[in-house]
Design an enzyme around this catalytic site. Structure first.
Site, PDB file in Angstrom:
ATOM      1  N   CYS A  89       0.811  -1.237   0.000  1.00 48.22           N
ATOM      2  CA  CYS A  89       0.000   0.000   0.000  1.00 48.22           C
ATOM      3  C   CYS A  89       0.838   1.279   0.000  1.00 48.22           C
ATOM      4  CB  CYS A  89      -0.962  -0.010   1.183  1.00 48.22           C
ATOM      5  SG  CYS A  89      -0.277  -0.704   2.687  1.00 48.22           S
ATOM      6  N   HIS A 115      -2.436   6.533   4.020  1.00 53.79           N
ATOM      7  CA  HIS A 115      -0.997   6.520   4.298  1.00 53.79           C
ATOM      8  C   HIS A 115      -0.362   7.803   3.754  1.00 53.79           C
ATOM      9  CE1 HIS A 115      -1.412   2.538   5.632  1.00 53.79           C
ATOM     10  NE2 HIS A 115      -0.736   1.863   4.718  1.00 53.79           N
TER      11      HIS A 115
HETATM   12  P1  NAP Z   1      -7.494  -8.846   7.623  1.00 48.18           P
HETATM   13  O1  NAP Z   1      -8.408  -7.712   7.881  1.00 48.18           O
HETATM   14  O2  NAP Z   1      -6.822  -9.496   8.768  1.00 48.18           O
HETATM   15  O3  NAP Z   1      -8.321  -9.986   6.827  1.00 48.18           O
HETATM   16  C1  NAP Z   1      -7.783 -11.260   6.580  1.00 48.18           C
HETATM   17  C2  NAP Z   1      -8.750 -12.090   5.750  1.00 48.18           C
HETATM   18  O4  NAP Z   1      -8.142 -13.340   5.452  1.00 48.18           O
HETATM   19  C3  NAP Z   1     -10.072 -12.411   6.451  1.00 48.18           C
HETATM   20  O5  NAP Z   1     -11.092 -12.526   5.468  1.00 48.18           O
HETATM   21  C4  NAP Z   1      -9.791 -13.784   7.046  1.00 48.18           C
HETATM   22  O6  NAP Z   1     -10.979 -14.590   7.198  1.00 48.18           O
HETATM   23  C5  NAP Z   1      -8.941 -14.407   5.957  1.00 48.18           C
HETATM   24  N1  NAP Z   1      -8.073 -15.464   6.490  1.00 48.18           N
HETATM   25  C6  NAP Z   1      -7.232 -15.405   7.554  1.00 48.18           C
HETATM   26  N2  NAP Z   1      -6.606 -16.608   7.735  1.00 48.18           N
HETATM   27  C7  NAP Z   1      -7.104 -17.427   6.771  1.00 48.18           C
HETATM   28  C8  NAP Z   1      -6.895 -18.793   6.445  1.00 48.18           C
HETATM   29  N3  NAP Z   1      -6.040 -19.579   7.135  1.00 48.18           N
HETATM   30  N4  NAP Z   1      -7.585 -19.307   5.388  1.00 48.18           N
HETATM   31  C9  NAP Z   1      -8.447 -18.553   4.685  1.00 48.18           C
HETATM   32  N5  NAP Z   1      -8.713 -17.255   4.943  1.00 48.18           N
HETATM   33  C10 NAP Z   1      -8.035 -16.698   5.978  1.00 48.18           C
HETATM   34  O7  NAP Z   1      -6.316  -8.440   6.619  1.00 48.18           O
HETATM   35  P2  NAP Z   1      -6.311  -7.320   5.440  1.00 48.18           P
HETATM   36  O8  NAP Z   1      -5.831  -6.036   5.960  1.00 48.18           O
HETATM   37  O9  NAP Z   1      -7.595  -7.400   4.707  1.00 48.18           O
HETATM   38  O10 NAP Z   1      -5.104  -7.843   4.525  1.00 48.18           O
HETATM   39  C11 NAP Z   1      -5.263  -8.911   3.611  1.00 48.18           C
HETATM   40  C12 NAP Z   1      -4.044  -8.991   2.706  1.00 48.18           C
HETATM   41  O11 NAP Z   1      -3.946  -7.781   1.955  1.00 48.18           O
HETATM   42  C13 NAP Z   1      -2.704  -9.147   3.438  1.00 48.18           C
HETATM   43  O12 NAP Z   1      -1.866  -9.961   2.667  1.00 48.18           O
HETATM   44  C14 NAP Z   1      -2.189  -7.719   3.497  1.00 48.18           C
HETATM   45  O13 NAP Z   1      -0.781  -7.671   3.610  1.00 48.18           O
HETATM   46  C15 NAP Z   1      -2.662  -7.183   2.153  1.00 48.18           C
HETATM   47  N6  NAP Z   1      -2.801  -5.730   2.105  1.00 48.18           N
HETATM   48  C16 NAP Z   1      -3.503  -5.048   3.042  1.00 48.18           C
HETATM   49  C17 NAP Z   1      -3.638  -3.663   2.946  1.00 48.18           C
HETATM   50  C18 NAP Z   1      -4.398  -2.832   3.953  1.00 48.18           C
HETATM   51  O14 NAP Z   1      -4.370  -1.589   3.839  1.00 48.18           O
HETATM   52  N7  NAP Z   1      -5.055  -3.432   4.944  1.00 48.18           N
HETATM   53  C19 NAP Z   1      -3.064  -2.984   1.858  1.00 48.18           C
HETATM   54  C20 NAP Z   1      -2.356  -3.719   0.901  1.00 48.18           C
HETATM   55  C21 NAP Z   1      -2.238  -5.082   1.027  1.00 48.18           C
HETATM   56  P3  NAP Z   1     -11.787 -14.713   8.592  1.00 48.18           P
HETATM   57  O15 NAP Z   1     -12.538 -13.441   8.778  1.00 48.18           O
HETATM   58  O16 NAP Z   1     -12.681 -15.883   8.337  1.00 48.18           O
HETATM   59  O17 NAP Z   1     -10.781 -14.953   9.674  1.00 48.18           O
END
Ligand code: NAP
Length: 352
Positions: free
Chosen positions: A151, A244
């Site tokens: 990001c 950010h």
């Molecule tokens: P998050 O809010 O923690 O969400 C994680 C998601 O993954 C939830 O839907 C969760 O499902 C699922 N998950 C977790 N463990 C799993 C497993 N073992 N099997 C299947 N599904 C699983 O995280 P996020 O911020 O959305 O980030 C997701 C990805 O995007 C990461 O790789 C992060 O680095 C990347 N990213 C994030 C941002 C940002 O600004 N947040 C920006 C760029 C990239 P449950 O709800 O069922 O647990």
């Protein structure tokens, strides 16, 4: 003639980025969400039951009754948007690509693989050509893995790209102030971050320093020659929900006046703008002249969260020029970035 929409599956659909995908894809002219997957905590439940909706506005009715599936093929869709945690993303995404699905990933797992395009459509859409190399190397038939950057990297690389093209960049020093939603939900404990700044975000500095060089690098036959730029990044988590910010200092190869730098940023348009892709902002970079902008609350939603706002363009006493950049981390920095990549892939004929 009305074209049938691409049916989309979202991995990590209940998370911070997953919810943003669902919000941005509501009423999208090219995509409709038909499959959702998340962890075993959510699997088997209707999305409305599995997901606590944390964005402004209501959860779109079209997804409420979709049953959350495990993140494994087959899923009832034509392409996959992945927002899975980095630790599990590689195996899952490769599994879908082997099964014939194009995968557009937000996760860091495959970004730096030599045969994986790491793309910001305005900057390096020509890197999509790696898809052919990837298919040969990994024996993918119709499948592929395409990634968007971290990001903070997206914001930085977007702001640097027109400057690198015009003046050449020798060195970049960047200090980020990153929002809480960048850590997902529930993210950083409130007692750690209230009245505080955290000077550590795991692996973030390395990602910014390496991903930027790949994005600004040149496609040479079947690989990317990394840009020859000295990079230094320091990252901080601050008490802001979304948006950010980055304080950036740049040293150029050729002399550039402040007026030329400002003009290069403000006038920049690229292929997504020319092709009028649905998620492309009219201007990828918005330059503001007020002395106290950009600010997260005021500027993160510029062009529906898809523009980077740049301000405070000044001479720098150590390098050549400095400025402050800001962008919405879950829109231009995540879900919106992957959607724009998909739109570009369609426009260039990769998802025929
Ligand atoms: P998050 O809010 O923690 O969400 C994680 C998601 O993954 C939830 O839907 C969760 O499902 C699922 N998950 C977790 N463990 C799993 C497993 N073992 N099997 C299947 N599904 C699983 O995280 P996020 O911020 O959305 O980030 C997701 C990805 O995007 C990461 O790789 C992060 O680095 C990347 N990213 C994030 C941002 C940002 O600004 N947040 C920006 C760029 C990239 P449950 O709800 O069922 O647990």
């Amino acid at each position: 003639m009305l074209r049938k929409k691409y049916r989309v599956g979202i991995l990590g659909a209940t998370g911070t980025v997953g919810q943003r995908f669902i919000q941005l894809l509501e009423n999208h002219p090219q995509f409709e969400v038909t499959a959702l997957a998340a962890s075993d905590r959510s699997q088997g439940k209707a999305y409305a039951e599995a997901c606590v909706w944390r964005l402004a506005g209501e959860m779109p009715t079209s997804v409420r009754s979709i049953k959350v599936a495990p993140p494994e093929p087959p899923l009832d869709c034509d392409l996959i948007f992945s927002s899975l945690p980095g630790e599990i993303a590689r195996a899952v995404e490769e599994g879908f690509a082997h099964a014939g699905y194009p995968v557009l990933s937000n996760s860091s797992a495959c970004r730096m693989d030599r045969d994986v395009p790491l793309v910001i459509p305005e900057v390096n859409h020509e890197h999509f050509a790696l898809i052919e190399t990837q298919r040969r190397a990994r024996s993918f038939d119709r499948g592929m893995i395409v990634t968007n950057p971290n990001c903070s990297t997206i914001m930085l690389a977007l702001a640097l790209a027109p400057l690198h093209r015009r003046f050449g960049i020798e060195a970049v020093v960047v200090t980020t102030l990153q929002a809480l939603s960048g850590a997902g939900y529930p993210g950083v404990p409130s007692l750690d971050v209230c009245d505080n700044v955290l000077p550590f975000i795991d692996k973030e500095e390395e990602k910014i320093e390496t991903e930027t060089l790949k994005i600004l690098g040149r496609l040479r036959e079947s690989s990317i020659e990394m840009a020859n730029i000295k990079m230094s990044a320091q990252c901080h988590r601050v008490n802001v929900t979304d948006g950010h910010m980055a304080a950036v200092r740049v040293k150029f190869t050729r002399p550039a006046s402040l007026e030329e730098v400002t003009e290069a940023l403000a006038s920049w348009r690229s292929l997504p703008q020319e092709m009028e892709l649905p998620s492309a902002p009219e201007r990828p970079i918005i330059v503001r002249n007020e002395p106290d902008r950009p600010q997260p609350r005021l500027d993160r939603d510029s062009s529906k969260g898809m523009s980077v706002t740049v301000g405070r363009i000044r001479p720098d006493g150590v390098l050549d020029v400095r400025f402050v950049a800001l962008s919405h981390n879950t829109i231009r920095g995540a879900a919106g970035a992957a959607i724009l990549n998909a739109e570009m892939l369609i426009a260039l004929g990769y998802l025929a």
